[in-house]
Design a protein around this motif. Structure first.
Motif, PDB file in Angstrom:
ATOM      1  N   ALA A  26      15.246  18.036 -19.137  1.00  0.00           N
ATOM      2  CA  ALA A  26      16.013  18.659 -20.224  1.00  0.00           C
ATOM      3  C   ALA A  26      15.376  19.968 -20.651  1.00  0.00           C
ATOM      4  O   ALA A  26      16.075  20.952 -20.922  1.00  0.00           O
ATOM      5  CB  ALA A  26      16.115  17.692 -21.414  1.00  0.00           C
ATOM      6  N   ALA A  27      14.061  19.991 -20.716  1.00  0.00           N
ATOM      7  CA  ALA A  27      13.353  21.203 -21.130  1.00  0.00           C
ATOM      8  C   ALA A  27      13.584  22.341 -20.130  1.00  0.00           C
ATOM      9  O   ALA A  27      13.697  23.507 -20.513  1.00  0.00           O
ATOM     10  CB  ALA A  27      11.863  20.910 -21.276  1.00  0.00           C
ATOM     11  N   ARG A  28      13.670  21.990 -18.831  1.00  0.00           N
ATOM     12  CA  ARG A  28      13.883  23.032 -17.816  1.00  0.00           C
ATOM     13  C   ARG A  28      15.338  23.499 -17.798  1.00  0.00           C
ATOM     14  O   ARG A  28      15.622  24.650 -17.490  1.00  0.00           O
ATOM     15  CB  ARG A  28      13.490  22.496 -16.428  1.00  0.00           C
ATOM     16  CG  ARG A  28      12.002  22.219 -16.268  1.00  0.00           C
ATOM     17  CD  ARG A  28      11.603  22.177 -14.795  1.00  0.00           C
ATOM     18  NE  ARG A  28      12.334  21.159 -14.050  1.00  0.00           N
ATOM     19  CZ  ARG A  28      11.948  19.891 -13.915  1.00  0.00           C
ATOM     20  NH1 ARG A  28      10.818  19.484 -14.513  1.00  0.00           N
ATOM     21  NH2 ARG A  28      12.646  19.044 -13.195  1.00  0.00           N
ATOM     22  N   VAL A  29      16.247  22.584 -18.126  1.00  0.00           N
ATOM     23  CA  VAL A  29      17.676  22.911 -18.084  1.00  0.00           C
ATOM     24  C   VAL A  29      18.106  23.729 -19.305  1.00  0.00           C
ATOM     25  O   VAL A  29      19.047  24.527 -19.237  1.00  0.00           O
ATOM     26  CB  VAL A  29      18.506  21.610 -17.989  1.00  0.00           C
ATOM     27  CG1 VAL A  29      19.996  21.887 -18.201  1.00  0.00           C
ATOM     28  CG2 VAL A  29      18.294  20.950 -16.640  1.00  0.00           C
ATOM     29  N   GLU A  30      17.386  23.568 -20.418  1.00  0.00           N
ATOM     30  CA  GLU A  30      17.784  24.197 -21.681  1.00  0.00           C
ATOM     31  C   GLU A  30      18.037  25.698 -21.547  1.00  0.00           C
ATOM     32  O   GLU A  30      19.074  26.200 -22.027  1.00  0.00           O
ATOM     33  CB  GLU A  30      16.736  23.925 -22.759  1.00  0.00           C
ATOM     34  CG  GLU A  30      17.091  24.532 -24.104  1.00  0.00           C
ATOM     35  CD  GLU A  30      15.943  24.446 -25.093  1.00  0.00           C
ATOM     36  OE1 GLU A  30      15.971  25.216 -26.079  1.00  0.00           O
ATOM     37  OE2 GLU A  30      15.018  23.634 -24.899  1.00  0.00           O
ATOM     38  N   PRO A  31      17.158  26.488 -20.908  1.00  0.00           N
ATOM     39  CA  PRO A  31      17.419  27.933 -20.806  1.00  0.00           C
ATOM     40  C   PRO A  31      18.728  28.255 -20.076  1.00  0.00           C
ATOM     41  O   PRO A  31      19.451  29.186 -20.465  1.00  0.00           O
ATOM     42  CB  PRO A  31      16.210  28.456 -20.017  1.00  0.00           C
ATOM     43  CG  PRO A  31      15.132  27.442 -20.286  1.00  0.00           C
ATOM     44  CD  PRO A  31      15.834  26.133 -20.343  1.00  0.00           C
ATOM     45  N   ALA A  32      19.035  27.462 -19.052  1.00  0.00           N
ATOM     46  CA  ALA A  32      20.276  27.696 -18.304  1.00  0.00           C
ATOM     47  C   ALA A  32      21.495  27.428 -19.186  1.00  0.00           C
ATOM     48  O   ALA A  32      22.495  28.163 -19.136  1.00  0.00           O
ATOM     49  CB  ALA A  32      20.316  26.812 -17.063  1.00  0.00           C
ATOM     50  N   ILE A  33      21.400  26.376 -20.003  1.00  0.00           N
ATOM     51  CA  ILE A  33      22.523  26.052 -20.893  1.00  0.00           C
ATOM     52  C   ILE A  33      22.675  27.149 -21.946  1.00  0.00           C
ATOM     53  O   ILE A  33      23.788  27.559 -22.283  1.00  0.00           O
ATOM     54  CB  ILE A  33      22.319  24.679 -21.562  1.00  0.00           C
ATOM     55  CG1 ILE A  33      22.259  23.578 -20.505  1.00  0.00           C
ATOM     56  CG2 ILE A  33      23.444  24.390 -22.555  1.00  0.00           C
ATOM     57  CD1 ILE A  33      21.948  22.211 -21.055  1.00  0.00           C
ATOM     58  N   ARG A  34      21.551  27.630 -22.485  1.00  0.00           N
ATOM     59  CA  ARG A  34      21.616  28.708 -23.480  1.00  0.00           C
ATOM     60  C   ARG A  34      22.275  29.954 -22.876  1.00  0.00           C
ATOM     61  O   ARG A  34      23.053  30.655 -23.545  1.00  0.00           O
ATOM     62  CB  ARG A  34      20.222  29.035 -23.991  1.00  0.00           C
ATOM     63  CG  ARG A  34      19.656  27.987 -24.950  1.00  0.00           C
ATOM     64  CD  ARG A  34      18.392  28.464 -25.637  1.00  0.00           C
ATOM     65  NE  ARG A  34      17.844  27.449 -26.515  1.00  0.00           N
ATOM     66  CZ  ARG A  34      18.278  27.206 -27.751  1.00  0.00           C
ATOM     67  NH1 ARG A  34      19.296  27.928 -28.250  1.00  0.00           N
ATOM     68  NH2 ARG A  34      17.743  26.262 -28.485  1.00  0.00           N
ATOM     69  N   LYS A  35      21.969  30.243 -21.624  1.00  0.00           N
ATOM     70  CA  LYS A  35      22.579  31.391 -20.944  1.00  0.00           C
ATOM     71  C   LYS A  35      24.089  31.192 -20.833  1.00  0.00           C
ATOM     72  O   LYS A  35      24.883  32.107 -21.088  1.00  0.00           O
ATOM     73  CB  LYS A  35      21.948  31.548 -19.550  1.00  0.00           C
ATOM     74  CG  LYS A  35      22.441  32.768 -18.765  1.00  0.00           C
ATOM     75  CD  LYS A  35      21.616  32.914 -17.490  1.00  0.00           C
ATOM     76  CE  LYS A  35      22.034  34.154 -16.701  1.00  0.00           C
ATOM     77  NZ  LYS A  35      23.398  34.062 -16.167  1.00  0.00           N
ATOM     78  N   LEU A  36      24.480  29.969 -20.460  1.00  0.00           N
ATOM     79  CA  LEU A  36      25.903  29.655 -20.326  1.00  0.00           C
ATOM     80  C   LEU A  36      26.624  29.787 -21.670  1.00  0.00           C
ATOM     81  O   LEU A  36      27.711  30.347 -21.753  1.00  0.00           O
ATOM     82  CB  LEU A  36      26.062  28.232 -19.790  1.00  0.00           C
ATOM     83  CG  LEU A  36      27.488  27.695 -19.640  1.00  0.00           C
ATOM     84  CD1 LEU A  36      28.274  28.531 -18.636  1.00  0.00           C
ATOM     85  CD2 LEU A  36      27.464  26.234 -19.202  1.00  0.00           C
ATOM     86  N   VAL A  37      25.994  29.289 -22.736  1.00  0.00           N
ATOM     87  CA  VAL A  37      26.574  29.374 -24.083  1.00  0.00           C
ATOM     88  C   VAL A  37      26.745  30.833 -24.488  1.00  0.00           C
ATOM     89  O   VAL A  37      27.763  31.226 -25.072  1.00  0.00           O
ATOM     90  CB  VAL A  37      25.684  28.624 -25.106  1.00  0.00           C
ATOM     91  CG1 VAL A  37      26.087  28.958 -26.546  1.00  0.00           C
ATOM     92  CG2 VAL A  37      25.763  27.119 -24.873  1.00  0.00           C
ATOM     93  N   GLY A  38      25.730  31.664 -24.149  1.00  0.00           N
ATOM     94  CA  GLY A  38      25.807  33.085 -24.486  1.00  0.00           C
ATOM     95  C   GLY A  38      26.916  33.805 -23.748  1.00  0.00           C
ATOM     96  O   GLY A  38      27.558  34.718 -24.278  1.00  0.00           O
ATOM     97  N   GLU A  39      27.162  33.387 -22.505  1.00  0.00           N
ATOM     98  CA  GLU A  39      28.185  34.041 -21.694  1.00  0.00           C
ATOM     99  C   GLU A  39      29.592  33.596 -22.074  1.00  0.00           C
ATOM    100  O   GLU A  39      30.558  34.330 -21.876  1.00  0.00           O
ATOM    101  CB  GLU A  39      27.942  33.733 -20.212  1.00  0.00           C
ATOM    102  CG  GLU A  39      26.686  34.392 -19.665  1.00  0.00           C
ATOM    103  CD  GLU A  39      26.357  33.911 -18.266  1.00  0.00           C
ATOM    104  OE1 GLU A  39      27.000  32.925 -17.808  1.00  0.00           O
ATOM    105  OE2 GLU A  39      25.452  34.489 -17.637  1.00  0.00           O
TER     106      GLU A  39
END
Length: 288
Positions: A5-18
Motif C-alpha cells: 500500500a505504501a508503494r502504491v500510494e504515490p501512483a494513486i495520488r498521481k492518478l487522482v491529480g490527473e
C-alpha cells in the motif's frame, strides 16, 4: 499488504491529480492509506473529497461502509455521522443517521447513539420515523444511561405528537422515571393518566402492577394485596397477571406465617432489585 500500500500510494495520488473529474478515486487513495495504517489521513481525504465534489455525503457514506466492513466500527460511526451532516437531501440524511444509530448501538457506544437518534429525529420530529427515533432515544436514556431527567425531557417533548395507545405507553414510562427518581407523588400522577388514556390492556396492566408495587414497597401490604387481586381480576390475560397473583400469594404466605417484619425486609429487597441497587439487594437479602 501495508508495505505494498505504501508503494502504491504515490501512483494513486498521481492518478487522482490527473483525474480531478473523478473525485471518487480519492476513495481508492483512502483505501491505500487505511491499509498503510493511516486511518485519520484517509478520513480527512474522503471528507475533503466529498466537500470538493459537492457529493452531499455520499462519498463519506461509501467510505463508512468500507470502514465498517473492515471492522473499524467506531471510525465508521464517525463517518456515517459526517455523511448525515453533509447530506443535501432528506433521504440521504435519514439513511446515514440510521446507519450511525445501528453501528453505535451494536458497539454499545451509547453517547454516539444518543447523538444519532437526535439527528434522525431532527429531520422531521412529527413524522413516524422522527417519533420512533425519539421513543428509542428516551428508552435508551432511561434503561441504558439511567438518565431519568433526560428521558423525561424527551418524553415531554414527544407527548404532543402522540395519541391513543402510544400516548398511554409514554405516560407509563414517565411514571417509571419519576419512581426511579424517588418522586412518588409524580409517579402516581402519571399512573392515573395511564388509567384515563386509550392505552392497551398490557400497558394498563403494567400501570396497575406498578401502582400495586409502590404500595408493596411502602409496606402497605393490605392495600397492595387488594391492588394485586384487582389487577388479576380485571386483566386476566396479560403478562402482568401471573406476576400479580404471585405477589398476592407471597403476601398471604408471609401473613399466615406471622412474618410481617420479614415481609417488610423482603419488600425493601424487591424495591432495591427493581431500582438496580445491587448493594441494597445483597444487604436486605442477608437481613432476610
Amino acid at each position: 499488504q501495508p508495505t505494498v500500500a505504501a508503494r502504491v500510494e504515490p501512483a494513486i495520488r498521481k492518478l487522482v491529480g490527473e483525474r480531478k473529474d473523478r473525485p471518487e478515486l480519492r476513495l481508492l487513495l483512502a483505501e491505500a492509506l487505511i491499509r498503510k495504517g493511516d486511518v485519520n489521513a484517509a478520513y480527512l481525504e474522503v471528507t475533503d473529497a466529498d466537500r470538493v465534489a459537492a457529493a452531499g455525503g455520499t462519498l463519506l457514506f461509501q467510505f463508512a461502509d468500507g470502514l465498517y466492513s473492515q471492522g473499524l466500527s467506531e471510525m465508521a460511526g464517525s463517518a456515517y455521522r459526517k455523511s448525515a451532516e453533509a447530506a443535501t437531501n432528506r433521504d440521504q440524511r435519514a439513511r446515514a443517521w440510521n446507519r450511525a444509530v445501528e453501528v453505535a448501538v451494536e458497539g454499545e457506544r451509547w453517547s454516539e447513539a444518543v447523538a444519532a437518534y437526535q439527528g434522525l429525529a431532527a429531520i422531521d420530529p412529527r413524522s413516524p420515523v422522527g417519533i420512533d427515533a425519539q421513543m428509542a432515544l428516551a428508552d435508551l436514556q432511561q434503561s441504558r444511561l439511567r438518565n431519568y431527567q433526560a428521558a423525561l425531557d424527551t418524553y415531554q417533548a414527544l407527548a404532543p405528537n402522540l395519541t391513543g395507545a402510544r400516548l398511554g405507553r409514554l405516560y407509563l414510562q414517565m411514571a417509571d422515571c419519576y419512581l426511579r427518581m424517588n418522586r412518588e407523588p409524580d409517579a402516581k400522577t402519571w399512573l392515573e393518566k395511564v388509567k384515563g388514556s386509550q392505552a392497551d390492556q398490557e400497558t394498563q396492566a403494567e400501570a396497575a402492577f406498578l401502582a400495586a408495587e409502590m404500595l408493596f414497597f411502602s409496606g402497605d401490604f393490605g392495600a397492595a394485596q387488594t391492588a394485586y387481586e384487582d389487577l388479576a381480576q380485571n386483566f386476566t390475560r396479560t403478562r402482568k397477571t401471573n406476576d400479580a397473583v404471585g405477589r398476592y400469594l407471597q403476601i398471604v404466605k408471609f401473613k399466615d406465617l406471622g412474618q410481617q417484619e420479614a415481609l417488610k425486609v423482603y419488600a425493601r429487597m424487591e424495591e432495591a432489585n427493581r431500582m438496580g441497587d445491587t448493594t441494597a439487594v445483597i444487604t436486605t437479602a442477608h437481613q432476610l
